[in-house]
Write a protein that holds these residues in place. Structure first.
Motif, PDB file in Angstrom:
ATOM      1  N   GLU A  86       0.805  -1.215   0.000  1.00  0.00           N
ATOM      2  CA  GLU A  86       0.000   0.000   0.000  1.00  0.00           C
ATOM      3  C   GLU A  86       0.840   1.269   0.000  1.00  0.00           C
ATOM      4  O   GLU A  86       0.296   2.378  -0.062  1.00  0.00           O
ATOM      5  CB  GLU A  86      -0.947   0.018   1.202  1.00  0.00           C
ATOM      6  N   LEU A  87       2.162   1.132   0.068  1.00  0.00           N
ATOM      7  CA  LEU A  87       3.054   2.290   0.172  1.00  0.00           C
ATOM      8  C   LEU A  87       3.931   2.413  -1.069  1.00  0.00           C
ATOM      9  O   LEU A  87       4.198   1.427  -1.769  1.00  0.00           O
ATOM     10  CB  LEU A  87       3.941   2.177   1.409  1.00  0.00           C
ATOM     11  N   ILE A  88       4.377   3.639  -1.324  1.00  0.00           N
ATOM     12  CA  ILE A  88       5.339   3.921  -2.388  1.00  0.00           C
ATOM     13  C   ILE A  88       6.601   4.477  -1.751  1.00  0.00           C
ATOM     14  O   ILE A  88       6.545   5.438  -0.988  1.00  0.00           O
ATOM     15  CB  ILE A  88       4.774   4.935  -3.401  1.00  0.00           C
ATOM     16  N   PHE A  89       7.732   3.861  -2.039  1.00  0.00           N
ATOM     17  CA  PHE A  89       9.031   4.332  -1.569  1.00  0.00           C
ATOM     18  C   PHE A  89       9.767   4.885  -2.785  1.00  0.00           C
ATOM     19  O   PHE A  89      10.025   4.157  -3.750  1.00  0.00           O
ATOM     20  CB  PHE A  89       9.833   3.197  -0.933  1.00  0.00           C
ATOM     21  N   SER A  90      10.131   6.170  -2.731  1.00  0.00           N
ATOM     22  CA  SER A  90      10.613   6.809  -3.956  1.00  0.00           C
ATOM     23  C   SER A  90      11.375   8.083  -3.660  1.00  0.00           C
ATOM     24  O   SER A  90      11.166   8.738  -2.642  1.00  0.00           O
ATOM     25  CB  SER A  90       9.410   7.136  -4.852  1.00  0.00           C
ATOM     26  N   SER A  91      12.231   8.455  -4.579  1.00  0.00           N
ATOM     27  CA  SER A  91      12.776   9.818  -4.619  1.00  0.00           C
ATOM     28  C   SER A  91      11.767  10.718  -5.297  1.00  0.00           C
ATOM     29  O   SER A  91      10.906  10.265  -6.058  1.00  0.00           O
ATOM     30  CB  SER A  91      14.087   9.834  -5.412  1.00  0.00           C
TER      31      SER A  91
END
Length: 514
Positions: A267-272
């Motif tokens: 359910e999460l987005i890990f991103s620059s």
């Protein structure tokens, strides 16, 4: 909450991974707009023969800002424009004009801090180079080419805890934030193996062919930067040229770790660069999606417009920033666009030359009836630092788009705008259905004892006099090299903005203030 739709989130990941700089973000947006039938126009040209109601267009400035708009079939001069503004830039490290450095056997690269980054998060990350080069072609013309080196080239090394046990971690941004890019001995060995000339000789010979007189106003790029860096940039497939054909470049560092979906339930987005490429992406896709129902667009009396600016992170005071004439000049040219005559697909634009009294105030009429959404990422509550948030305003990732409010006008939101946005949200389709069942909204204010950031909203509302509201998707770790957002929120923002474009003409008439 149900199973999340990953389609939009995965497409966003493709966008953000391909967009390490504003130049790449604008290039990606241009490609998406072109595929959706938008036509490129130029600021330097007259638009009188090109623009018509029912048409879709875009223009760029500096290759790092872009404005796109679709003209409703029932448009008339002085009618409203439904606008969404966002920004394409994020805090980063930029390579200095003279970046060549060495220290105790290491090759280093001189960098500048761009914006207000959490710079400690840049230590010990796998970094590479991206940006644009100015390339001299065979005929003597100079053109822009984009560069993205797809491998790790640099790293900012932290100091071992055994050598300094300071808490918290502190460092000097001018002397201790330089990335290393290799060892001097290895580079000398590479040059010897390739039998490269010395930097001074190479610079003199390489650039003499590019100047009729042989005079060099600046030192050669291979003297100002490590030759291997220049050669690496020249070898990029999009450049594919000799190093001496590169006249200049603007390069930034970026984290090579790909953005991804994570969390136990994905359910999460890990991103620059979530701030602000998520809003840039959602704004663009909403405009495109809003035009797929041609019947509503053909009967729309407004213009649907997005304006995506560079340089928000450093104050917006530049030719391509939100504090420039970019958006006002576009609106002025659009405000006098004539409706299509019956049986004729063409229309005319009286650019600065008002033909009759009804057009003399078209610009002011358009601004008075228009609305701007300033879309910039918002703060989610951080479970480890709950005390830093106002206790009654705790936005949560994936719980809906966040309306940002500040009594001191750091945000441009007011109650008429909140009323309008609620009406827009009611009419939006949801994540799990194609029916109009709504998008949830949240509210955010900072604590009285906390500083408050700002956006392009206040400066544009002041410059235009148009009604404005600030909002954004909730995220954690804003301005870190690695931020956290929500999978659901990609659809939340797209559907909200799509509803805004489709419904603004009808809703605007029902909220009466002045």
């Amino acid at each position: 909450m149900g199973a999340p739709s990953h389609e939009s989130a995965k497409d966003f990941l493709l966008f953000v991974n391909a967009s390490p700089t504003p130049f790449h973000a604008v290039d990606s947006i241009q490609n998406r707009l072109s595929k959706a039938g938008f036509k490129e126009i130029k600021e330097r040209n007259s638009w009188a023969l090109d623009l018509r109601p029912g048409g879709k267009y875009y223009l760029t400035r500096n290759g790092s800002s872009i404005v796109a708009f679709a003209i409703g079939g029932k448009w008339k001069p002085g009618n409203p424009i439904a606008m969404i503004g966002a920004h394409t830039d994020s805090p980063c490290l930029r390579i200095k004009p003279v970046s060549k450095k060495e220290a105790v056997g290491f090759l280093q690269v001189g960098v500048e801090t761009y914006g207000g980054g959490l710079w400690h998060t840049w230590f010990d990350r796998d970094l590479s180079i991206a940006g644009r080069v100015m390339l001299r072609l065979d005929g003597g013309n100079i053109t822009q080419r984009l560069v993205k080196i797809d491998r790790t080239v640099l790293r900012v090394p932290s100091l071992a805890i055994h050598l300094d046990r300071q808490e918290p971690f502190q460092f000097n941004k001018e002397s201790q934030l330089f990335p290393i890019t290799g060892l001097v001995a290895a580079e000398l060995g590479r040059q010897a193996k390739a039998k490269l000339p010395s930097s001074s000789k190479q610079g003199s010979e390489d650039n003499s062919s590019n100047s009729a007189s042989g005079f060099l106003p600046l030192k050669a790029l291979t003297e100002r930067h490590h030759p291997a860096i220049v050669e690496l940039i020249a070898s990029d497939p999009n450049v594919n040229a000799a190093a001496d054909d590169i006249v200049d470049f603007e390069m930034s560092l970026y984290d090579t770790q790909k953005s991804c979906i994570g969390g136990l339930n994905e359910e999460l987005i890990f991103s620059s660069r979530l701030d602000n490429l998520m809003m840039t992406y959602c704004t663009t896709m909403a405009l495109i999606e809003s035009l797929k129902a041609s019947d509503t667009f053909e009967t729309d009396s407004s213009i649907r417009l997005i304006s995506l600016f560079d340089h928000e992170e450093i104050g917006s005071k530049s030719a391509q920033g939100a504090d420039s004439n970019l958006l006002p000049s576009v609106i002025r040219r659009l405000s006098v666009l004539e409706p299509s005559p019956a049986g004729n697909g063409k229309s005319k634009v009286a650019e600065g030359n008002f033909v009759d009294n009804s057009k003399a105030t078209a610009y002011e009429q358009t601004l008075a009836s228009s609305f701007l959404i300033s879309a910039d990422m918002a703060h989610s509550v951080n479970p480890n630092f709950v005390g830093n948030y106002e206790s009654n305003h705790l936005p949560v990732i994936n719980q809906g788009v966040v309306i940002k409010i500040n009594a001191n006008a750091r945000y441009a939101t007011n109650s008429p705008g909140i009323v309008l946005l609620q009406e827009v949200a009611k009419r939006a389709r949801s994540r799990n259905s194609t029916i109009e069942s709504g998008v949830p909204l949240q509210l955010f204010v900072v604590r009285n004892d906390s500083s408050c950031g700002s956006t392009i909203g206040p400066m544009l509302s002041a410059a235009l006099g148009a009604r404005t509201l600030d909002l954004g998707n909730a995220q954690l770790s804003m301005h870190s090299i690695r931020e956290t957002g929500g999978v659901y929120d990609v659809d939340h923002a797209i559907y909200l903005f799509e509803s805004f474009f489709r419904n603004y003409s009808k809703i605007e008439q029902k909220i009466i203030i002045d």
